[in-house]
Scaffold this motif. Sequence first.
Motif, PDB file in Angstrom:
ATOM      1  N   ASP A  20       0.844  -1.194   0.000  1.00 36.78           N
ATOM      2  CA  ASP A  20       0.000   0.000   0.000  1.00 36.78           C
ATOM      3  C   ASP A  20       0.880   1.245   0.000  1.00 36.78           C
ATOM      4  O   ASP A  20       1.874   1.315   0.720  1.00 36.78           O
ATOM      5  N   LYS A  21       0.467   2.229  -0.759  1.00 38.09           N
ATOM      6  CA  LYS A  21       1.315   3.422  -0.866  1.00 38.09           C
ATOM      7  C   LYS A  21       1.128   4.363   0.316  1.00 38.09           C
ATOM      8  O   LYS A  21       1.869   5.306   0.484  1.00 38.09           O
ATOM      9  N   LEU A  22       0.114   4.114   1.136  1.00 40.30           N
ATOM     10  CA  LEU A  22      -0.139   4.945   2.322  1.00 40.30           C
ATOM     11  C   LEU A  22      -0.214   6.423   1.972  1.00 40.30           C
ATOM     12  O   LEU A  22       0.494   7.251   2.547  1.00 40.30           O
ATOM     13  N   GLU A  23      -1.055   6.722   1.017  1.00 44.81           N
ATOM     14  CA  GLU A  23      -1.251   8.132   0.654  1.00 44.81           C
ATOM     15  C   GLU A  23      -1.645   8.913   1.903  1.00 44.81           C
ATOM     16  O   GLU A  23      -2.479   8.466   2.696  1.00 44.81           O
ATOM     17  N   PHE A  24      -1.043  10.073   2.086  1.00 45.85           N
ATOM     18  CA  PHE A  24      -1.215  10.861   3.303  1.00 45.85           C
ATOM     19  C   PHE A  24      -2.695  11.113   3.631  1.00 45.85           C
ATOM     20  O   PHE A  24      -3.454  11.568   2.784  1.00 45.85           O
ATOM     21  N   GLY A  25      -3.070  10.799   4.876  1.00 41.26           N
ATOM     22  CA  GLY A  25      -4.394  11.184   5.370  1.00 41.26           C
ATOM     23  C   GLY A  25      -5.558  10.383   4.831  1.00 41.26           C
ATOM     24  O   GLY A  25      -6.709  10.831   4.907  1.00 41.26           O
ATOM     25  N   THR A  26      -5.293   9.190   4.313  1.00 39.93           N
ATOM     26  CA  THR A  26      -6.331   8.389   3.662  1.00 39.93           C
ATOM     27  C   THR A  26      -6.731   7.175   4.488  1.00 39.93           C
ATOM     28  O   THR A  26      -7.884   6.787   4.511  1.00 39.93           O
ATOM     29  N   PHE A  27      -5.752   6.565   5.180  1.00 39.09           N
ATOM     30  CA  PHE A  27      -6.028   5.401   6.026  1.00 39.09           C
ATOM     31  C   PHE A  27      -6.159   5.864   7.480  1.00 39.09           C
ATOM     32  O   PHE A  27      -5.385   6.706   7.926  1.00 39.09           O
ATOM     33  N   PHE A  28      -7.117   5.300   8.181  1.00 37.70           N
ATOM     34  CA  PHE A  28      -7.261   5.632   9.601  1.00 37.70           C
ATOM     35  C   PHE A  28      -7.194   4.359  10.427  1.00 37.70           C
ATOM     36  O   PHE A  28      -7.605   3.292   9.962  1.00 37.70           O
ATOM     37  N   THR A  29      -6.683   4.492  11.645  1.00 39.96           N
ATOM     38  CA  THR A  29      -6.522   3.312  12.498  1.00 39.96           C
ATOM     39  C   THR A  29      -7.881   2.902  13.074  1.00 39.96           C
ATOM     40  O   THR A  29      -8.912   3.503  12.761  1.00 39.96           O
ATOM     41  N   ASP A  30      -7.878   1.897  13.947  1.00 39.61           N
ATOM     42  CA  ASP A  30      -9.127   1.327  14.469  1.00 39.61           C
ATOM     43  C   ASP A  30      -9.809   2.184  15.531  1.00 39.61           C
ATOM     44  O   ASP A  30     -10.991   2.005  15.792  1.00 39.61           O
ATOM     45  N   HIS A  31      -9.054   3.084  16.162  1.00 39.82           N
ATOM     46  CA  HIS A  31      -9.623   3.818  17.302  1.00 39.82           C
ATOM     47  C   HIS A  31      -9.361   5.309  17.201  1.00 39.82           C
ATOM     48  O   HIS A  31      -8.492   5.747  16.451  1.00 39.82           O
ATOM     49  N   CYS A 162      -5.571   8.953  14.026  1.00 39.98           N
ATOM     50  CA  CYS A 162      -4.240   8.485  13.613  1.00 39.98           C
ATOM     51  C   CYS A 162      -4.301   7.903  12.210  1.00 39.98           C
ATOM     52  O   CYS A 162      -5.214   7.146  11.896  1.00 39.98           O
ATOM     53  N   CYS A 163      -3.292   8.235  11.403  1.00 40.89           N
ATOM     54  CA  CYS A 163      -3.197   7.747  10.027  1.00 40.89           C
ATOM     55  C   CYS A 163      -1.792   7.205   9.769  1.00 40.89           C
ATOM     56  O   CYS A 163      -0.836   7.984   9.837  1.00 40.89           O
ATOM     57  N   PRO A 164      -1.659   5.944   9.407  1.00 43.79           N
ATOM     58  CA  PRO A 164      -0.338   5.503   8.937  1.00 43.79           C
ATOM     59  C   PRO A 164      -0.020   6.193   7.603  1.00 43.79           C
ATOM     60  O   PRO A 164      -0.891   6.269   6.729  1.00 43.79           O
ATOM     61  N   VAL A 165       1.164   6.761   7.498  1.00 43.79           N
ATOM     62  CA  VAL A 165       1.512   7.514   6.274  1.00 43.79           C
ATOM     63  C   VAL A 165       2.838   7.023   5.702  1.00 43.79           C
ATOM     64  O   VAL A 165       3.748   6.638   6.431  1.00 43.79           O
ATOM     65  N   GLY A 166       2.901   7.081   4.391  1.00 44.13           N
ATOM     66  CA  GLY A 166       4.082   6.613   3.676  1.00 44.13           C
ATOM     67  C   GLY A 166       5.227   7.615   3.759  1.00 44.13           C
ATOM     68  O   GLY A 166       5.101   8.696   4.337  1.00 44.13           O
ATOM     69  N   ALA A 167       6.331   7.271   3.168  1.00 50.30           N
ATOM     70  CA  ALA A 167       7.483   8.167   3.113  1.00 50.30           C
ATOM     71  C   ALA A 167       7.104   9.394   2.288  1.00 50.30           C
ATOM     72  O   ALA A 167       6.452   9.285   1.253  1.00 50.30           O
ATOM     73  N   TYR A 168       7.488  10.586   2.768  1.00 50.90           N
ATOM     74  CA  TYR A 168       7.170  11.808   2.038  1.00 50.90           C
ATOM     75  C   TYR A 168       8.015  11.895   0.762  1.00 50.90           C
ATOM     76  O   TYR A 168       7.592  12.457  -0.236  1.00 50.90           O
ATOM     77  N   TYR A 169       9.211  11.329   0.841  1.00 53.27           N
ATOM     78  CA  TYR A 169      10.122  11.368  -0.305  1.00 53.27           C
ATOM     79  C   TYR A 169      10.522   9.954  -0.690  1.00 53.27           C
ATOM     80  O   TYR A 169      11.667   9.548  -0.454  1.00 53.27           O
ATOM     81  N   PRO A 170       9.606   9.180  -1.293  1.00 54.60           N
ATOM     82  CA  PRO A 170       9.965   7.786  -1.607  1.00 54.60           C
ATOM     83  C   PRO A 170      11.165   7.703  -2.544  1.00 54.60           C
ATOM     84  O   PRO A 170      11.875   6.712  -2.560  1.00 54.60           O
ATOM     85  N   GLU A 171      11.391   8.749  -3.342  1.00 50.99           N
ATOM     86  CA  GLU A 171      12.523   8.707  -4.293  1.00 50.99           C
ATOM     87  C   GLU A 171      13.631   9.684  -3.924  1.00 50.99           C
ATOM     88  O   GLU A 171      14.354  10.180  -4.770  1.00 50.99           O
ATOM     89  N   GLY A 172      13.742  10.013  -2.621  1.00 55.56           N
ATOM     90  CA  GLY A 172      14.772  10.956  -2.200  1.00 55.56           C
ATOM     91  C   GLY A 172      14.263  12.382  -2.265  1.00 55.56           C
ATOM     92  O   GLY A 172      13.247  12.671  -2.901  1.00 55.56           O
ATOM     93  N   LEU A 173      14.981  13.276  -1.603  1.00 60.29           N
ATOM     94  CA  LEU A 173      14.536  14.672  -1.514  1.00 60.29           C
ATOM     95  C   LEU A 173      14.633  15.359  -2.864  1.00 60.29           C
ATOM     96  O   LEU A 173      15.729  15.566  -3.391  1.00 60.29           O
ATOM     97  N   ASN A 174      13.503  15.721  -3.395  1.00 60.48           N
ATOM     98  CA  ASN A 174      13.460  16.387  -4.683  1.00 60.48           C
ATOM     99  C   ASN A 174      13.103  17.861  -4.499  1.00 60.48           C
ATOM    100  O   ASN A 174      12.004  18.162  -4.081  1.00 60.48           O
ATOM    101  N   PRO A 175      13.999  18.776  -4.805  1.00 59.09           N
ATOM    102  CA  PRO A 175      13.649  20.196  -4.632  1.00 59.09           C
ATOM    103  C   PRO A 175      12.408  20.577  -5.441  1.00 59.09           C
ATOM    104  O   PRO A 175      12.187  20.059  -6.537  1.00 59.09           O
ATOM    105  N   VAL A 176      11.586  21.448  -4.852  1.00 52.56           N
ATOM    106  CA  VAL A 176      10.306  21.801  -5.461  1.00 52.56           C
ATOM    107  C   VAL A 176      10.363  23.168  -6.133  1.00 52.56           C
ATOM    108  O   VAL A 176      11.262  23.972  -5.888  1.00 52.56           O
ATOM    109  N   LYS A 177       9.355  23.387  -6.999  1.00 52.86           N
ATOM    110  CA  LYS A 177       9.192  24.673  -7.690  1.00 52.86           C
ATOM    111  C   LYS A 177       8.097  25.479  -6.990  1.00 52.86           C
ATOM    112  O   LYS A 177       6.992  24.979  -6.787  1.00 52.86           O
ATOM    113  N   ILE A 178       8.419  26.710  -6.683  1.00 51.28           N
ATOM    114  CA  ILE A 178       7.527  27.573  -5.907  1.00 51.28           C
ATOM    115  C   ILE A 178       7.344  28.878  -6.669  1.00 51.28           C
ATOM    116  O   ILE A 178       8.281  29.342  -7.307  1.00 51.28           O
TER     117      ILE A 178
END
Lengths: 356, 356
Positions: A20-31, A162-178
């Motif tokens: 599971d990719k554990l997309e942020f804020g999508t899975f919730f625990t049992d309690h 509570c939400c189990p969440v995946g790695a924020y940077y699965p492919e390493g820290l990638n600088p962003v465009k702002i």
Amino acid sequence: MQEIRVELTDHPKPKPTAADKLEFGTFFTDHMFVMNYDEGEGWHDARIVPFGPIELSPAAMCLHYGQSVFEGMKAYRAVDGRVLLFRPDKNMARLNSSNDRLCIPLIDEKFCEKAIEKLVSIEKDWIPSAEGTSLYIRPFIIGIDPHIGVHPARHLVFIILCCPVGAYYPEGLNPVKIYVEKNYVRAVRGGMGYTKTAGNYAASLKAQDEAEKQNYTQVLWLDGVERKYIEEVGTMNVFFVIGDEIVTPELQGSILPGITRMSSIELLKSWGMNVVERKISIDELAEAARNGRLKEAFGTGTAAVISPIGHLKWGDEIMDINNGEIGPISQRLYDTLTGIQWGKIKDTFGWTVEVK
Amino acid sequence: MQEIRVELTDHPKPKPTAADKLEFGTFFTDHMFVMNYDEGEGWHDARIVPFGPIELSPAAMCLHYGQSVFEGMKAYRAVDGRVLLFRPDKNMARLNSSNDRLCIPLIDEKFCEKAIEKLVSIEKDWIPSAEGTSLYIRPFIIGIDPHIGVHPARHLVFIILCCPVGAYYPEGLNPVKIYVEKNYVRAVRGGMGYTKTAGNYAASLKAQDEAEKQNYTQVLWLDGVERKYIEEVGTMNVFFVIGDEIVTPELQGSILPGITRMSSIELLKSWGMNVVERKISIDELAEAARNGRLKEAFGTGTAAVISPIGHLKWGDEIMDINNGEIGPISQRLYDTLTGIQWGKIKDTFGWTVEVK
């Protein structure tokens, strides 16, 4: 201190698997943790109950008038198997600062820390252990009086999810465009910018949406008064390495006092680096970029920890920072903070709290 | 145009009696209008159903990020028994203006006007008929995705509630005491001040609370940039009669474009009066008070219609206006607006819409 009643679920959900990719804020625990406030009774009926929907009057005040505050924090599965929280006292102190601004009754910070620990301990099998994963914790408070009319709620509920969440940077820290936002303002001095309240995030949606349509990740917010001083980047605090100075905008009411920001400042100081909280204008930043003195830029926040910025657009001017690559200070902060959080580095600051 | 499915309650509630004070926003009628938005489907499943609680995920986005907009309007029992709405098209247009700012999918304004008419027609026996009473109508939209993360909702619900409400001035128009707010800011240009969104009201709670503790009814808001130009009073627009000029702050992004404000301007113009929308500073106002040129001050809004201001405090300076009594222009506006709303005066503007 109140007792916390525990009612465990009869129907535990299957836990996400490694696939599971554990997309942020999508899975919730049992309690979830729940506690009520009623005028005259104070905060009461603290309980951990099965995660599930809540029933509200359609007139519930939070739906109409935004009396809503929250926090965001994480529990980490350390490399030695321990479960660690990162500075939970700071989250609870900030929650009370938000409460005060939003006319929400203050919570007992120590008790709520214990409530978080107890909930995380019950949900400990939900904390993922793959590299960079964690259990995101979302405490929030909403006013629920079934009443149309603008005044502080007399009935509120405090919930922790509570939400189990995946790695924020699965492919390493990638600088962003702002890009630098010129039309919209997130918050202004005298407003609610220093709090984590619903309205601040509502105010940010439109600019964020327009940024994404232009293939930018986030916007850089300028102050609402002079429209020239840098405040935040998206929903993160922001730092710039200019010459041998590391600059972050000073807290003056419209900027969120981030806990990753605070920790970064403390780390940089401990390394003997010249970190300064002060006003910094977009003109000063652009000038530093032009003459080659802008060496690094990065956002700090609970979700990403450190988010390097590789490209900054201000009107027609483009600032390419460190050739679009992560710089040494950003990398060192990231490695140290995540190292402490995941128990890979000795915590000499006393920032981590073990959940037994 | 969609059909509106109707499911009437099996358990109608007793209607409030003449003895009930009908405190604002406390009583709700038997039914509510509900319509869903789901990405890919648009707004659908319009229905009128029994009034009752709604079930939300505790992660519902509106609870955390304030993606919530609303309107406020009234249905009036005219003296001849007809049921009248006042400029409902303006409310629906403003709702869409709020929707646009908050990244909420636009509604079909004409359809939603019809939905309001249908709901009011079903609830017509709930419209009180005593002098000054009415049926308050609260359309609102909230984002309900069960998802922690800041982005525009993909699932929303539009609900309309109705509340029978008592006379705002059961003992006649009593001028209120206001103080000029120096610390807190309601909204700033570039923000959401021109919309009816939850966060604007959350931002106002603290100042309002402090005003009440000092025995003031409301605060007068100054602009967030220069902290000198007058914006609104509490949750109303504001007008001042200075010499032979009637001044109201111009709309520039941080001020709510009130429908009572708009109607007052149109009425004043129709009477040949010199009404001007422009910037007005608190210094100019205080100077006018000192030299006797400040003759009247009043707020305008749906709830109170016209709310005369008799006393204004700015730091140590007190402005007593028209000896704390209602002035002739305030009174004439109140009489004319309420006369049109309750069908006592011929509506030559085409502002009222009869609900059949």
